[in-house]
Design an enzyme around this catalytic site. Structure first.
Site, PDB file in Angstrom:
ATOM      1  N   THR A 151       0.804  -1.216   0.000  1.00 40.31           N
ATOM      2  CA  THR A 151       0.000   0.000   0.000  1.00 40.31           C
ATOM      3  C   THR A 151       0.841   1.271   0.000  1.00 40.31           C
ATOM      4  O   THR A 151       0.329   2.346  -0.276  1.00 40.31           O
ATOM      5  CB  THR A 151      -0.886  -0.027   1.247  1.00 40.31           C
ATOM      6  OG1 THR A 151      -0.112  -0.581   2.318  1.00 40.31           O
ATOM      7  CG2 THR A 151      -2.090  -0.923   1.033  1.00 40.31           C
TER       8      THR A 151
ATOM      9  N   GLU B 229      -9.458   0.816  -1.404  1.00 38.41           N
ATOM     10  CA  GLU B 229     -10.628   0.068  -1.848  1.00 38.41           C
ATOM     11  C   GLU B 229     -11.543   0.847  -2.788  1.00 38.41           C
ATOM     12  O   GLU B 229     -12.341   0.252  -3.503  1.00 38.41           O
ATOM     13  CB  GLU B 229     -11.431  -0.384  -0.620  1.00 38.41           C
ATOM     14  CG  GLU B 229     -10.603  -1.283   0.279  1.00 38.41           C
ATOM     15  CD  GLU B 229     -11.280  -1.620   1.590  1.00 38.41           C
ATOM     16  OE1 GLU B 229     -11.224  -2.780   1.998  1.00 38.41           O
ATOM     17  OE2 GLU B 229     -11.866  -0.728   2.217  1.00 38.41           O
TER      18      GLU B 229
ATOM     19  N   ASN C   3       1.048  10.504  -1.186  1.00 41.15           N
ATOM     20  CA  ASN C   3       2.098  10.255  -2.175  1.00 41.15           C
ATOM     21  C   ASN C   3       1.386   9.947  -3.486  1.00 41.15           C
ATOM     22  O   ASN C   3       0.709   8.930  -3.611  1.00 41.15           O
ATOM     23  CB  ASN C   3       2.991   9.075  -1.752  1.00 41.15           C
ATOM     24  CG  ASN C   3       4.055   8.745  -2.794  1.00 41.15           C
ATOM     25  OD1 ASN C   3       3.789   8.738  -4.005  1.00 41.15           O
ATOM     26  ND2 ASN C   3       5.263   8.468  -2.339  1.00 41.15           N
TER      27      ASN C   3
END
Lengths: 724, 174
Positions: free
Chosen positions: A465, A686, A612
Site C-alpha cells: 500500500t 478500496e 504520495n
C-alpha cells in the site's frame, strides 16, 4: 511524551499545507523499493533459522463431521493434532482466536492436521499419503437450500417502496448474482515459528499485527507479552491476511512440540480453501423514478452466506443508504447458513459487489427512462444523508462525475449497438464510485536524532500500500528533513500498536499517529529555542522562529522522542464520511465469440489529501483491475454436492493478467476533509474497486446490447444474448 | 543426491532430495529467497528465473535437471545499491506494490526483451518476421505469464518500455 487526539470535531488548520519541507504528496519512489526490485525484501517464509523443519497442512475431504482416525506418516517427524489448531481464519480486528479443534469439521478443505518433516519434500509426501477415517454429516452447502436469517438490525424500511414502484414513470426490478471471489494475494499464507523458553516469535503474512497478537495469544493459550509477531513485508493481503489463520497457529504448536523452528506455507490451493472468500451474493435491486429521472424509490435486497454462527456477513448494502436520494427505501440483508469455506473481508467488503451491482441497475434505469446515465446520477445526489439527515463530511461525487465525463469524452457516447469496427462492437460505460471511510485507533513512536535523521516505529504493516513511504514522508515533512533521512520500521509487535492494514483506514489512521508524534517533537524543539510550536519552521535540518535559526544538531541533545496516539471520535457519528469517484470504461465485444476486451479505463477519485501521488495512483490501478476481474473473469465455483471450491488455483480462478488490462488512467480531485483528523486524508485502497466492474458491464451493454446479471460476463453469457 | 548448480556465475554444491525443485533448492537450500513461490504449479510466474538466458518457471524445474545450465536469479541481476536499468525503471515507475511477484516480473522482462531481440514473434505481433514495435499490446502479451494481483501492470509495461528504450539509446550513442 505521548500526544493523544480523539477526532471529536473538524480540523481546518491545513497544517501539512503550511509545512516547509514540501515532500508530502510528492510522487517519491517507495522507500523499500530497492529491496523489493532486488529480491532482498524478506517475506513470511523467508527467514532461515538453523534446524528449520517443514510442515504441510492436511485438509478435510468431507464437508462436515468428525475425524475418527488418522494413520501413520512414515518419514515424518510428527503428525500434529492439537485442540488449539484453528478451523478457519480470524475475522479482521477480532480480539479472540477463531473456532478451534481439528476433530470437528465445518467445511471441506478445513485443516485437520499438520505433518512435519526435516525437508519440505518429505513433509509434502507424508501429508499427501496420510490416511484419514471420517464420520460424515449431511449439511446444506448451497445458499438457496436453506431459509436465511434476517437479523432485525440489518433491515431497514422508509416510506412505501412497493407503492413507489407502482406509481413510477420508469422502474427497474431485476436480480443479479455474483460468485464467491478470492483475494488471491501473490504470496501464499506462510509462517515460521520459533520458541525461546516460554516465548514465541512468529513471522507470518499478516495485515493487522495488534489484533493478530491478541488472536494468537488466545489461540495458543499464552499471555500476549510472551508473543512477538513479525511481518515486515507482506506479499499482498486484500483482506485475506486480516486475521490469523491455520498455518501460523499450526507452526507455533509444532515448533513448541518439536523444540525447533517450523515453517508452514499454504499451497496455492490451500489458500483458496482456508483464506476467507468473499461470499457469493444474490442482489435484487428495485429503482423507481419520475418522468424527469428523480428517484422516488430504491430497494436493495441481498442474500449472502457464511458458516453457522460466524459474525461476518458481506455488507453488500453498505453504501446504499447514502449514495442516492429517494423518499421510499428498503434494505434487506439475508444470511444463508451453509457449509462452504468461511466468508470474510475481501478488498472493499460490501461495496466491491454491492456498488457494482447497484450501478448496473442505475444504468438500466437510465436506459429505461431515456436519460443519460451521468445525468441520472447527478440528479439524485443527496444534500445530506437520506433518512438520518446527517451532513456529509465532504462530498465529491458531483465533481467526480462531471470531471470524469469531460476527461473521458463521454459526450461521444452513442446508443447501444451502434459502433461496429470489423467484428468488434465498441461501447463505453460509467459508474459512480463510493466507499465508506473510517479511522481506527493507532499509535506510533518517532525519534529525532541529533544528526538530523529520524526513525518512525509502529506495528503498522505495508502490504504493498505504500505505508513505509508515506509515513516517512509525513515525518520528513513535519520535522523538516529530507525524505531519505527518515527510517521507517514496521511490522513488529515490539513497536507501538497500530490500526493495521484493512478497510482503507491504514494510511489515515497510522499517518495521523505519526503526525501527532511529530507534533510532540516539534513542541519540544520549540520549547528548546523559546518559541511557540505554531511559529516554528523546520526545513532541511534547520529550526527557525522569528530571527532565530539553528541547526537541529544544536537544538537536539542526543534524541527527542515523541509518541502519537489517534482515536476516532465524535465525527464518526456526527458526519457521514465517505470517499467518492467515478469509473469509465471502453470495451470491445466480439460479435461472434462474445469475447470482451477492455480498451480504455479511467477513474476519478477524491480521497482527501493524497500523501504520495505515485503510490496512491498505484492503489487505484489495483482496485480498477480488481473491477475488471469482477466484471469479466473471477468466479470461485463451488461443488453443489459438498460445497468445496472447484476453481481453487490461479489456473482455474482467473485474475486479470497483463493482456487483460489496458493502460489505466487515474485522476485525483483536490480535497481536504476536515472531519477525519489533522491529516485530512481518507482511505484509498478500496475505492478503486467499488463500481469499477459496473463501468465495464455497462460498456458491454452499450457495445452489444447484452445485459449480464450473472457475473462474471464470460463469453458464453454474452453469446447467449447476441443476435444469432 | 549430490548436485552442482551454476548460479549467478558461481558453482554451488548441494545435497538435495531428488524431488527438490529448482525453486525450493534456491529458497530452502541456498537461502536465495528472491525467487518467489506463488503457486508451485507454473500458473503465476513469480518463480521466473533465466536458464542460459531464457525464462523458465523454477517451480516446474527439478534442481537435478539443470546441473549443466547457467541459472540467473534476481540476486544476479542487481543489488539494492546497484540496480540494473530494468530494476531502476520498475522502481521509478512504481512497477510493483507488495513486491512479491516483482523478481519474477523483472527476470521475465529481461528474458522477454532478449526474445524480441532474437526475432521471436508473439500473438500480438503485426507480422511473424519483425522487427517488433515495443507497443503496450506486444509487451503485455509477452508478459502475461506473470500475474500481479496488486495489478501494477500499467506501470510494469511502462517500466519495461522505458528500460528497453534506454538500452536502445545507449546503443545508438555507442
Amino acid at each position: 511524551m505521548t500526544r493523544h487526539l480523539r477526532v471529536d470535531g473538524p480540523n481546518h488548520d491545513d497544517r501539512l499545507d503550511h509545512m516547509a519541507q514540501g515532500v508530502i504528496g510528492q510522487p517519491l519512489n517507495r522507500l523499500e523499493g530497492p529491496l523489493k526490485v532486488a529480491g532482498r525484501a524478506t517475506y513470511a517464509a523467508e527467514a532461515r533459522p538453523r534446524n528449520l523443519a517443514y510442515g504441510v497442512l492436511v485438509q478435510a475431504a468431507i464437508p462436515a463431521g468428525k475425524v475418527l482416525e488418522i494413520g501413520d506418516a512414515p518419514g515424518a517427524l510428527a503428525v500434529i493434532r492439537d485442540k488449539r489448531m484453528v478451523r478457519f481464519a480470524a475475522q479482521g480486528m477480532a480480539r479472540k482466536a477463531p473456532k478451534s479443534g481439528p476433530d470437528g469439521i465445518d467445511y471441506m478443505g478445513q485443516a485437520i492436521a499438520l505433518v512435519v518433516a526435516d525437508t519440505f519434500e518429505a513433509a509434502r509426501h507424508a501429508a499427501q499419503n496420510l490416511s484419514v477415517r471420517y464420520a460424515r454429516e449431511d449439511v446444506p452447502v448451497n445458499p438457496e437450500d436453506v431459509t436465511p436469517e434476517l437479523p432485525p438490525k440489518k433491515q431497514s424500511k422508509t416510506g412505501d417502496l412497493d407503492k413507489a414502484m407502482q406509481e413510477a414513470a420508469f422502474s427497474v426490478d431485476q436480480v443479479w448474482h455474483t460468485p464467491s471471489q478470492m483475494a488471491a494475494a501473490m504470496e501464499p499464507h506462510a509462517a515460521i515459528a520459533e520458541w525461546d523458553g516460554d516465548r514465541v516469535t512468529i513471522r507470518a503474512g499478516l495485515q493487522m499485527l495488534s489484533s493478530n497478537k491478541e488472536q494468537m495469544a488466545d489461540a495458543l493459550g499464552i499471555r500476549p507479552d510472551k508473543l512477538r509477531l513479525l511481518a515486515p513485508y507482506v506479499g499482498g493481503g486484500f483482506g485475506s491476511k486480516l486475521g490469523i489463520n491455520a498455518e501460523s497457529v499450526a507452526a507455533a504448536i509444532a515448533a513448541q512440540k518439536l523444540g525447533r523452528p517450523v515453517q508452514v506455507s499454504m499451497t496455492r490451493q490451500q489458500v483458496f480453501d482456508l483464506a476467507h472468500r468473499r461470499s457469493e451474493t444474490r442482489q435484487r435491486i428495485r429503482l423507481a423514478c419520475d418522468a424527469d429521472g428523480t428517484l422516488t424509490g430504491l430497494g436493495h435486497e441481498a442474500l449472502v452466506s457464511n458458516l453457522p454462527d460466524d459474525g461476518f456477513s458481506e455488507p453488500v448494502t453498505q453504501a446504499t443508504p447514502f449514495t442516492y436520494q429517494a423518499a421510499h427505501r428498503q434494505v434487506v440483508h439475508a444470511i444463508a447458513r451453509i457449509h462452504r469455506s468461511c466468508a470474510g473481508s475481501v478488498r472493499a467488503p460490501g461495496e466491491a459487489v454491492g456498488v457494482t451491482v447497484f450501478e448496473c441497475a442505475m444504468d438500466e434505469l437510465a436506459e429505461a427512462a431515456g436519460i443519460d446515465p451521468v445525468d441520472l446520477r447527478l440528479r439524485n445526489i443527496p444534500e445530506a444523508e437520506p433518512v438520518t439527515g446527517r451532513p456529509f463530511s465532504s462530498h465529491k461525487l458531483t465533481e467526480a462525475l462531471q470531471e470524469g465525463a469531460k476527461l473521458f469524452g463521454w459526450s461521444d457516447r452513442r446508443p447501444a449497438k451502434e459502433r461496429l469496427e470489423g467484428e468488434w462492437y465498441i461501447g463505453i460505460g460509467m459508474a459512480s464510485a463510493v466507499r465508506v471511510n473510517q479511522l481506527v485507533e493507532s499509535r506510533a513512536r518517532v525519534t529525532l536524532v541529533q544528526d538530523g535523521s529520524a526513525i518512525v516505529e509502529t506495528d503498522m504493516t505495508d502490504i504493498g500500500t505504500g505505508t513505509y513511504t508515506i509515513l516517512g514522508q509525513l515525518a520528513a515533512e513535519m520535522l523538516g528533513l529530507p525524505a531519505d533521512r527518515v527510517e521507517v520500521k514496521l511490522g513488529d509487535t515490539q513497536f507501538p500498536p497500530a490500526a493495521g492494514s484493512g478497510g482503507s483506514f491504514g494510511a489515515a489512521s497510522s499517518g495521523n499517529s505519526v503526525f501527532l508524534a511529530c507534533e510532540e517533537i516539534r513542541r519540544q524543539i520549540a520549547k528548546a529555542i523559546g518559541c511557540d510550536e505554531g511559529d516554528l519552521t523546520l526545513q532541511d535540518g534547520m529550526a527557525r522562529a522569528g530571527n532565530v535559526s539553528k541547526s537541529l544538531s544544536e537544538v537536539v541533545e542526543g534524541t527527542i522522542t515523541g509518541e502519537g496516539h489517534l482515536e476516532p471520535g465524535k465525527t464518526e457519528k456526527s458526519h457521514r464520511q465517505a470517499t467518492w469517484g467515478s469509473h469509465w470504461a471502453e470495451v470491445a465485444v466480439n460479435r461472434w465469440t462474445g469475447e470482451v476486451r477492455v480498451r480504455r479505463m479511467m477513474g476519478v477519485f477524491a480521497c482527501g489529501r493524497v500523501l504520495n501521488e505515485k503510490t496512491a495512483r498505484s492503489q487505484c490501478l489495483g482496485g480498477m483491475t480488481f473491477g475488471i476481474g469482477i466484471a469479466l473473469t473471477e468466479a470461485m465455483e463451488h461443488d453443489r454436492r459438498d460445497g468445496h471450491a472447484v476453481s481453487r488455483d490461479l489456473a482455474e480462478y482467473h485474475i486479470p493478467c497483463h493482456a487483460d488490462v489496458p493502460p489505466l488512467e487515474v485522476h485525483f480531485l483536490q480535497e481536504r476533509d476536515a472531519y477525519v483528523g489533522p491529516l485530512q486524508a481518507k482511505g484509498l485502497g478500496e475505492l478503486g474497486i467499488c463500481g469499477a466492474g459496473a463501468a465495464v458491464l455497462n460498456a458491454i451493454y452499450n457495445a452489444c446490447g447484452v445485459r449480464v446479471r450473472e457475473l462474471p460476463a464470460t463469453p458464453d453469457k454474452i453469446i447467449a444474448g447476441l443476435d444469432p | 543426491m549430490q548436485i552442482t548448480l551454476n548460479l549467478n556465475g558461481t558453482s554451488h554444491h548441494l545435497d538435495v532430495d531428488p524431488r527438490t525443485t529448482l525453486l525450493d533448492a534456491l529458497r530452502h537450500h541456498l537461502g536465495l529467497t528472491g525467487t518467489k513461490k506463488g503457486c508451485d504449479h507454473g500458473q503465476c510466474g513469480s518463480c521466473t528465473v533465466l536458464m542460459d538466458g531464457r525464462r523458465v518457471n523454477a517451480c516446474l524445474t527439478l534442481a537435478c535437471m539443470v546441473e549443466d545450465r547457467d541459472i540467473t536469479t534476481i540476486e544476479g541481476i542487481g543489488t539494492p545499491g546497484h540496480l540494473s536499468p530494468l530494476q531502476q525503471q520498475f522502481l521509478d515507475h512504481d512497477g510493483f506494490q507488495c513486491g512479491y511477484c516483482t523478481p519474477g516480473q523483472i527476470c521475465s522482462a529481461a528474458g522477454m526483451l532478449e526474445e524480441i531481440a532474437a526475432g521471436w514473434p508473439s500473438h500480438a505481433s503485426e507480422s511473424l518476421d519483425g522487427p517488433f514495435e515495443l507497443s503496450h499490446a506486444e509487451i503485455a502479451e509477452r508478459m502475461s505469464g506473470n500475474l500481479c494481483r496488486c495489478a501494477a501492470y500499467t506501470n510494469i509495461v511502462a517500466a519495461i518500455r522505458q528500460a528497453a528504450q534506454g538500452d536502445n539509446r545507449r546503443e545508438d550513442a555507442a
